[in-house]
Motif scaffolding. Structure first.
Motif, PDB file in Angstrom:
ATOM      1  N   THR A  32     -24.624 -17.559 -45.839  1.00 43.73           N
ATOM      2  CA  THR A  32     -24.204 -16.398 -46.192  1.00 43.73           C
ATOM      3  C   THR A  32     -23.868 -15.591 -44.632  1.00 43.73           C
ATOM      4  OG1 THR A  32     -26.324 -15.605 -46.518  1.00 43.73           O
ATOM      5  CG2 THR A  32     -24.832 -16.141 -48.294  1.00 43.73           C
ATOM      6  N   SER A  33     -24.276 -16.045 -43.557  1.00 47.12           N
ATOM      7  CA  SER A  33     -24.053 -15.371 -42.233  1.00 47.12           C
ATOM      8  C   SER A  33     -22.679 -15.863 -41.672  1.00 47.12           C
ATOM      9  CB  SER A  33     -25.292 -15.850 -41.294  1.00 47.12           C
ATOM     10  OG  SER A  33     -26.569 -15.393 -41.938  1.00 47.12           O
ATOM     11  N   ALA A  34     -22.316 -14.823 -40.894  1.00 48.34           N
ATOM     12  CA  ALA A  34     -20.887 -15.233 -39.981  1.00 48.34           C
ATOM     13  C   ALA A  34     -21.470 -16.264 -38.787  1.00 48.34           C
ATOM     14  CB  ALA A  34     -20.466 -13.929 -39.609  1.00 48.34           C
ATOM     15  N   ILE A  35     -20.388 -17.175 -38.246  1.00 49.29           N
ATOM     16  CA  ILE A  35     -20.682 -17.824 -37.150  1.00 49.29           C
ATOM     17  C   ILE A  35     -20.397 -16.954 -35.890  1.00 49.29           C
ATOM     18  CG2 ILE A  35     -19.792 -19.802 -35.969  1.00 49.29           C
ATOM     19  CD1 ILE A  35     -19.102 -21.201 -38.917  1.00 49.29           C
ATOM     20  N   PRO A  36     -21.383 -16.662 -35.029  1.00 48.95           N
ATOM     21  CA  PRO A  36     -21.011 -15.919 -33.708  1.00 48.95           C
ATOM     22  C   PRO A  36     -19.803 -16.318 -32.986  1.00 48.95           C
ATOM     23  CG  PRO A  36     -23.048 -16.403 -34.269  1.00 48.95           C
ATOM     24  CD  PRO A  36     -22.774 -17.376 -35.134  1.00 48.95           C
ATOM     25  N   GLN A  37     -18.914 -15.769 -32.712  1.00 49.52           N
ATOM     26  CA  GLN A  37     -17.900 -16.206 -31.646  1.00 49.52           C
ATOM     27  C   GLN A  37     -17.919 -14.981 -30.544  1.00 49.52           C
ATOM     28  OE1 GLN A  37     -15.663 -18.609 -32.295  1.00 49.52           O
ATOM     29  NE2 GLN A  37     -14.960 -18.101 -30.301  1.00 49.52           N
ATOM     30  N   TRP A  38     -18.039 -15.739 -29.362  1.00 51.43           N
ATOM     31  CA  TRP A  38     -18.054 -14.976 -28.228  1.00 51.43           C
ATOM     32  C   TRP A  38     -16.671 -14.452 -27.796  1.00 51.43           C
ATOM     33  CZ3 TRP A  38     -22.425 -13.334 -26.409  1.00 51.43           C
ATOM     34  CH2 TRP A  38     -23.610 -13.968 -26.378  1.00 51.43           C
ATOM     35  N   PRO A  39     -16.555 -13.073 -27.438  1.00 51.92           N
ATOM     36  CA  PRO A  39     -15.103 -12.644 -27.053  1.00 51.92           C
ATOM     37  C   PRO A  39     -14.476 -13.627 -25.906  1.00 51.92           C
ATOM     38  CG  PRO A  39     -16.500 -10.881 -27.306  1.00 51.92           C
ATOM     39  CD  PRO A  39     -17.534 -12.220 -27.262  1.00 51.92           C
ATOM     40  N   GLN A  40     -13.257 -13.609 -25.887  1.00 46.48           N
ATOM     41  CA  GLN A  40     -12.736 -14.263 -24.703  1.00 46.48           C
ATOM     42  C   GLN A  40     -13.173 -13.947 -23.369  1.00 46.48           C
ATOM     43  OE1 GLN A  40     -10.644 -17.068 -25.570  1.00 46.48           O
ATOM     44  NE2 GLN A  40     -11.009 -17.554 -23.289  1.00 46.48           N
ATOM     45  N   ALA A  41     -13.331 -12.602 -23.149  1.00 45.81           N
ATOM     46  CA  ALA A  41     -13.874 -12.073 -21.571  1.00 45.81           C
ATOM     47  C   ALA A  41     -15.181 -13.053 -21.537  1.00 45.81           C
ATOM     48  CB  ALA A  41     -14.040 -10.795 -21.732  1.00 45.81           C
ATOM     49  N   VAL A  42     -16.191 -12.963 -22.416  1.00 49.13           N
ATOM     50  CA  VAL A  42     -17.172 -13.576 -22.180  1.00 49.13           C
ATOM     51  C   VAL A  42     -17.192 -15.127 -21.818  1.00 49.13           C
ATOM     52  CG1 VAL A  42     -19.472 -14.046 -23.116  1.00 49.13           C
ATOM     53  CG2 VAL A  42     -18.543 -11.822 -23.481  1.00 49.13           C
ATOM     54  N   GLN A  43     -16.384 -15.793 -22.687  1.00 52.60           N
ATOM     55  CA  GLN A  43     -16.180 -17.287 -22.503  1.00 52.60           C
ATOM     56  C   GLN A  43     -15.347 -17.444 -21.068  1.00 52.60           C
ATOM     57  OE1 GLN A  43     -14.216 -19.474 -25.816  1.00 52.60           O
ATOM     58  NE2 GLN A  43     -14.489 -17.456 -26.938  1.00 52.60           N
ATOM     59  N   ASP A  44     -14.705 -16.562 -20.781  1.00 54.29           N
ATOM     60  CA  ASP A  44     -13.959 -16.737 -19.516  1.00 54.29           C
ATOM     61  C   ASP A  44     -15.133 -16.834 -18.075  1.00 54.29           C
ATOM     62  OD1 ASP A  44     -11.604 -17.010 -20.700  1.00 54.29           O
ATOM     63  OD2 ASP A  44     -10.816 -15.059 -20.467  1.00 54.29           O
ATOM     64  N   CYS A  59     -17.826 -17.499 -18.480  1.00 57.50           N
ATOM     65  CA  CYS A  59     -19.028 -18.329 -18.462  1.00 57.50           C
ATOM     66  C   CYS A  59     -18.666 -19.892 -18.527  1.00 57.50           C
ATOM     67  CB  CYS A  59     -19.977 -18.107 -19.756  1.00 57.50           C
ATOM     68  SG  CYS A  59     -20.672 -16.710 -19.623  1.00 57.50           S
ATOM     69  N   VAL A  60     -17.278 -20.100 -17.954  1.00 56.31           N
ATOM     70  CA  VAL A  60     -16.612 -21.573 -18.268  1.00 56.31           C
ATOM     71  C   VAL A  60     -17.552 -22.524 -17.558  1.00 56.31           C
ATOM     72  CG1 VAL A  60     -14.920 -22.745 -17.351  1.00 56.31           C
ATOM     73  CG2 VAL A  60     -14.299 -20.463 -18.146  1.00 56.31           C
ATOM     74  N   THR A  61     -17.595 -23.651 -18.093  1.00 55.54           N
ATOM     75  CA  THR A  61     -18.613 -24.759 -17.535  1.00 55.54           C
ATOM     76  C   THR A  61     -17.632 -25.661 -16.862  1.00 55.54           C
ATOM     77  OG1 THR A  61     -20.048 -24.479 -19.494  1.00 55.54           O
ATOM     78  CG2 THR A  61     -19.856 -26.637 -18.297  1.00 55.54           C
ATOM     79  N   GLU A  62     -17.932 -26.206 -15.637  1.00 50.56           N
ATOM     80  CA  GLU A  62     -17.054 -26.844 -14.765  1.00 50.56           C
ATOM     81  C   GLU A  62     -17.210 -28.238 -15.396  1.00 50.56           C
ATOM     82  OE1 GLU A  62     -15.449 -26.127 -12.349  1.00 50.56           O
ATOM     83  OE2 GLU A  62     -16.161 -24.179 -11.937  1.00 50.56           O
TER      84      GLU A  62
END
Length: 212
Positions: A139-151, A153-156
């Motif tokens: 019954t909980s939502a799956i957290p989704q990071w905003p695109q700005a945060v993903q950009d 924290c990009v992993t090499e």
């Protein structure tokens, strides 16, 4: 930089050095301890927002100090690869909800086979808690990071550190029940001990004293 996903779906962000961390407890006969991070206003005193790290320890706060040192070293020291060796289990929840089976395994995890003696009593309780945990997950939502945060924290692609459920013990039930093959247990223990010793050596070299 710290990013905090809040229950209302909003994301907090603040530089690590500007967050004031402190122990926190709600009190009680057997107090539980956690760690709160306070984001302060420009005056350095007014708290404008607070978040909690994912830890709750009852009784002694020694484990809390160890947890904090892990977080602090990750953010401040050059030992990420060694810290990764200390992580033995990750919830398989990337882009999905936790399964009932893993939730039950997490609740049942034992440190020693001596705990088997309590299994007849604990198993029914763990099953009830597992059902409640599963309902909460479904019954909980799956957290989704905003695109700005993903950009940010990009992993090499060639990053040598990979801490994920893909590296969980192969025989998870045996790990949970403290019943792994001796070779598997000793290999992981040796890796973790070596990593811990390297971290201690780096801290001792940097701060000029023996670390606990």
């Amino acid at each position: 930089m710290i990013y905090v996903y809040q229950v209302n779906g909003q994301v907090l962000s603040a530089p690590w050095v500007e967050v004031f961390f402190t122990r926190a407890t709600p009190g009680g006969a057997i107090p539980s301890w956690g760690i709160d991070g306070h984001i302060l206003a420009q005056d350095g005193e007014t708290v404008v927002n607070t978040f909690s790290l994912a830890v709750s320890v009852r009784g002694s706060s020694k484990l809390l100090s160890e947890y904090w040192e892990f977080i602090r070293c990750y953010m401040e020291e050059d030992c990420v690869e060694d810290l990764a060796e200390l992580v033995a289990l990750c919830p398989p929840v990337e882009n999905r909800r936790e399964s009932f089976t893993f939730g039950l395994q997490y609740l049942m995890k034992m440190s020693s086979r001596l705990e088997w003696i309590f299994l007849p009593v604990m198993l029914p309780l763990d099953l009830l808690a597992g059902v409640a945990r599963w309902v909460a997950m479904q019954t909980s939502a799956i957290p989704q990071w905003p695109q700005a945060v993903q950009d940010a924290c990009v992993t090499e692609p060639d990053d040598p550190v990979n801490v994920s459920a893909a590296n969980n013990p192969r025989h998870l039930w045996r790990y949970v029940l403290a019943n792994e093959a001796r070779e598997e247990y000793e290999a992981r223990y040796a890796r973790q001990t070596a990593a811990n010793n390297r971290i201690r050596a780096k801290l001792a070299e940097r701060y000029g004293k023996k670390t606990a």
